[in-house]
Design an enzyme around this catalytic site. Structure first.
Site, PDB file in Angstrom:
ATOM      1  N   ASN A   8       0.875  -1.161   0.000  1.00 46.91           N
ATOM      2  CA  ASN A   8       0.000   0.000   0.000  1.00 46.91           C
ATOM      3  C   ASN A   8       0.915   1.214   0.000  1.00 46.91           C
ATOM      4  OD1 ASN A   8      -1.658   2.162   0.504  1.00 46.91           O
ATOM      5  ND2 ASN A   8      -2.589   1.309   2.340  1.00 46.91           N
ATOM      6  N   ARG A  10       0.502   4.222   0.401  1.00 46.65           N
ATOM      7  CA  ARG A  10       0.198   5.253   1.396  1.00 46.65           C
ATOM      8  C   ARG A  10       0.655   4.859   2.799  1.00 46.65           C
ATOM      9  NH1 ARG A  10      -5.524   5.421  -0.915  1.00 46.65           N
ATOM     10  NH2 ARG A  10      -5.767   4.035   0.831  1.00 46.65           N
ATOM     11  N   CYS A  11       1.130   3.632   2.970  1.00 46.51           N
ATOM     12  CA  CYS A  11       1.539   3.122   4.279  1.00 46.51           C
ATOM     13  C   CYS A  11       3.055   3.242   4.439  1.00 46.51           C
ATOM     14  CB  CYS A  11       1.102   1.662   4.413  1.00 46.51           C
ATOM     15  SG  CYS A  11       1.754   0.833   5.865  1.00 46.51           S
ATOM     16  N   SER A  12       3.494   3.884   5.506  1.00 43.02           N
ATOM     17  CA  SER A  12       4.935   4.079   5.709  1.00 43.02           C
ATOM     18  C   SER A  12       5.673   2.760   5.895  1.00 43.02           C
ATOM     19  CB  SER A  12       5.192   5.002   6.898  1.00 43.02           C
ATOM     20  OG  SER A  12       4.751   4.410   8.104  1.00 43.02           O
ATOM     21  N   ARG A  15       6.065   1.213   2.494  1.00 44.58           N
ATOM     22  CA  ARG A  15       7.118   1.903   1.735  1.00 44.58           C
ATOM     23  C   ARG A  15       8.503   1.527   2.245  1.00 44.58           C
ATOM     24  NH1 ARG A  15       3.593   6.290   2.573  1.00 44.58           N
ATOM     25  NH2 ARG A  15       5.117   7.222   4.025  1.00 44.58           N
TER      26      ARG A  15
END
Length: 111
Positions: A8, A10-12, A15
């Site tokens: 995802n 948008r998920c740190s 990433r």
């Protein structure tokens, strides 16, 4: 070894897992599982590869907010198949095993 990262952007943590693999030159496929939600069968296979209960793959806070019965494996699988936001992320999957990237370094055990 074929690897797939359920990711995802948008998920740190997701990433960070992506960066760990990229920095190490590891070849892997990325699956934006919000856009291409895993099926019930795919989720069951990943849970088997994790060797852990389905409850470990669901985001508990979100599951409680939606009323998922966290004691029932079938309910958990059905909820994640219906709403991929409930799937813990990231998840790195190989042909024989899987790892949840919480913390992101957990995925390195598959390498």
């Amino acid at each position: 070894m074929a690897l797939t990262l359920w990711h995802n952007p948008r998920c740190s943590k997701s990433r960070q897992a992506l960066a760990l693999l990229t920095e190490r030159g590891i070849e892997f496929d990325t699956r934006a599982y919000f856009d291409a939600a895993p099926t019930h069968a795919e989720l069951a296979l990943v849970i088997a590869k994790l060797g852990r209960p389905a409850r470990d793959l669901i985001r508990a806070k979100e599951a409680c907010e939606t009323g998922v019965d966290l004691t029932d494996e079938a309910s958990i699988l059905a909820a994640m198949a219906d709403d991929p936001r409930l799937i813990e992320r990231p998840v790195l999957i190989s042909e024989t095993a899987a790892a949840i990237g919480r913390p992101p370094e957990n995925i390195l055990r598959l390498l």
